[in-house]
Design an enzyme around this catalytic site. Structure first.
Site, PDB file in Angstrom:
ATOM      1  N   ASP A  63       0.808  -1.219   0.000  1.00 45.04           N
ATOM      2  CA  ASP A  63       0.000   0.000   0.000  1.00 45.04           C
ATOM      3  C   ASP A  63       0.845   1.274   0.000  1.00 45.04           C
ATOM      4  OD1 ASP A  63      -2.381  -1.341  -0.070  1.00 45.04           O
ATOM      5  OD2 ASP A  63      -2.598  -1.441   2.103  1.00 45.04           O
ATOM      6  N   VAL A  64       1.990   1.237   0.661  1.00 44.05           N
ATOM      7  CA  VAL A  64       2.782   2.464   0.787  1.00 44.05           C
ATOM      8  C   VAL A  64       3.497   2.839  -0.510  1.00 44.05           C
ATOM      9  CG1 VAL A  64       3.130   2.240   3.274  1.00 44.05           C
ATOM     10  CG2 VAL A  64       4.800   1.243   1.710  1.00 44.05           C
TER      11      VAL A  64
END
Lengths: 479, 99
Positions: A390-391
């Site tokens: 996600d990052v």
């Protein structure tokens, strides 16, 4: 005069605590700071023993000895990967102590409790009990004993509000109940608070754990502070308030890192989480394909002059921090510029990645935060993603309306090549498909990060990765 | 009344001091910081000790002992774990390139 002396003594112990905290501003003095705080705690215990004494030294000694040795035994053996779960568990233990102390204080029959003491006692009881159950759920999720996906009940918010209302009613009942010791009401209050903490925590998913754990840090401090006010102990109140401040800061910083207000983290607007059905659209690559990808990765790594490694929770899960740092050091030895770009919410608690990389003896100079890393990606030859999803998901910038939209990400997609060492091509905890995997310059090495890195290292060594570097590309990069 | 004022001053003062100090802690140390403040939050051990300062029932003693045990577990565990983590950070940055 003696009162003045007592205040002075209390203040010096508090100053000692704050002095310990202050040492944490510097990496080299932090260990000394921790010892200072431990010393301050011993001082405050001695102070209390000296002032008030204990009536049953045997019971006290047994409980203390058991608690201390258990704490020591577990803390000395805990693996660095399990730190978040362990911290959450300890928050829970603190919560137990807080609500039991508050309970005993409220049920004291000698009638010396002031109105202030009674109110803060109730608050300490409620917050302590909720911290206890919330931390236990968080700990279970962090240790993978409970599924990390959010558990959403029907009308979750309504249940939470109803429980809060019930707590309010019970408090009023306890305040105006006839008789001095409304013990049954307090026990109910405790149980309802425990339920509240649990139901509150089950909805928080794995990726939001850094916020939850920081928040529980704050509430544990708050519970201690209210206990302190309730029993009229300045030291306890002061220390509790300091911890509450610390937890609040960390909570705030985690929310900033996700660009979501606290309320949206804890009470998500859309409770529907996209199904993790990605197994069919990203079948595990056949071995041959994996091999060609590995060759591409080796080629890219050998030709690169600047490399940015992005670790995530997957690295912790695979325990691949040693391989990651080993790879970084080898690449650095042959003259490449290698750095670790660390997203503030990578991992499961604030600073999680830093501890793991430190365990693997990474040079602290190699670590860069999101602000310094992002301008560098355009000039980066290879971005190596180790267990992060996600990052680095470009959807956070490009696609509106997803759970991660607006979250600052590490712009790995701007690098010339991207080597992805993730377990699979499924979305991260947000459930949002990662468009990075479809990028033409992405080299996908799906599988256990540790095994993948070992193969990568092996291939690099086999091909005798002598400093193969384009001289012209060296001059482009600073340093 | 003065008690209330002193308590309020203590609460606000330490919250403010903590806030000012902790805002300056580098990201790198956030995990050890949380682990240490976690240990500090177990100062409720003082409250648990105070439960034994006056005469209580056997149930009271039992509750007191559980509170003491939990708080002691939190204190010692927190400080020991923090120390173990900070030991890892000891490798000095100036050790140079290579290894």
């Amino acid at each position: 005069m003696t009162n003045f002396l007592n205040v002075l003594l209390d203040l010096s112990v508090v100053a000692l605590f704050l002095g310990g905290v202050a040492q944490f501003r510097n990496l080299r003095r932090a260990r000394f700071g921790n010892l200072t705080a431990a010393f301050a705690l011993i001082c405050s215990v001695l102070l209390v023993l000296y002032r008030h004494g204990v009536l049953d030294p045997a019971y006290v000694a047994i409980a203390l000895l058991a608690g201390c040795s258990l704490g020591w035994w577990i803390a000395a053996r805990v693996n660095m990967v399990q730190i978040p779960a362990m911290v959450a568990f300890q928050h829970g233990a603190g919560g137990i102590a807080a609500f039991l102390v508050a309970y005993r204080e409220l049920t004291r029959t000698d009638g010396s409790l002031t109105a202030l003491g009674a109110w803060s006692g109730h608050l300490g009881l409620i917050i302590g009990a909720a911290t206890f159950s919330g931390s236990m759920i968080a700990s279970g999720k962090l240790a993978n004993r409970i599924r990390q996906t959010p558990v959403v009940l029907t009308a979750h918010n309504v249940i939470l509000v109803a429980l809060l209302g019930l707590i309010g009613v019970l408090c009023l009942l306890a305040a105006f109940a006839p008789g001095s010791a409304p013990e049954t009401i307090l026990v109910f209050l405790m149980l309802v608070s425990i339920l509240l903490g649990g139901i509150f925590a089950v909805r928080i998913g794995g990726a939001d754990m850094p916020v939850l754990i920081s928040f529980l840090n704050a509430t544990a401090g708050l519970a201690a502070a209210f206990c302190g006010v309730s029993i009229g102990n300045r030291l306890l109140a002061a220390c509790g308030a300091t911890v509450a401040a610390s937890g609040s800061i960390l909570t705030h910083q985690m929310c900033l890192a996700m660009n979501r207000p606290l309320a949206r983290v804890f009470f998500p607007r859309s409770t529907k989480h996209p199904e993790r059905n990605a197994t069919e659209d990203t079948p595990s690559l056949p071995a041959a394909a994996h091999d060609s990808q590995l060759s591409a990765a080796v080629r890219a790594a050998k030709q690169a002059a600047t490399i940015m490694i992005i670790p995530g929770y997957g690295m912790a899960q695979a325990q691949a921090q040693f391989e990651t740092v080993w790879l970084a050091n080898r690449l650095r030895e042959v003259g490449k510029q290698v750095r670790f770009a660390i997203h503030p919410i990578a991992g499961r608690m604030p600073g999680h990645m830093h501890v793991l990389l430190a365990e693997a003896e990474a040079d602290p100079d190699m670590l860069v935060d999101i602000r310094d890393a992002n301008p560098e990606f355009q000039r980066t030859d290879v971005a190596v993603i180790v267990g992060a999803c996600d990052v680095v998901n470009p959807a956070a910038i490009g696609a509106p309306g997803t759970p991660i939209s607006g979250m600052p990400i590490l712009k790995a997609h701007e690098a010339h090549h991207i080597i992805v060492c993730n377990l699979d091509g499924r979305p991260g905890y947000s459930g949002v498909e990662n468009s990075l995997y479809a990028a033409p310059n992405a080299i996908l090495l799906f599988g256990d990060a540790r095994a993948t890195l070992q193969r990568l290292i092996g291939r690099l060594a086999a091909e005798n990765a002598a400093p193969i570097m384009q001289p012209e590309s060296m001059t482009i990069h600073r340093r | 009344m003065s008690d209330l004022l002193i308590m309020l001053a203590v609460l606000i003062g330490s919250f403010g001091a903590g806030y000012a100090l902790i805002s300056k802690v580098p990201t790198m140390l956030h995990t050890p910081l949380m682990s240490m403040t976690n240990a500090i939050s177990a100062v409720t051990i003082l409250g648990a000790l105070l439960l034994f300062a006056s005469e209580t029932s056997p149930t009271g003693k039992l509750i007191g002992m559980v509170a003491l045990l939990a708080a002691a577990f939190n204190v010692v565990g927190g400080f020991v774990m923090t120390d173990r983590m900070l030991k890892l950070f000891k490798h000095p940055p100036r050790r140079g390139t290579g290894e």
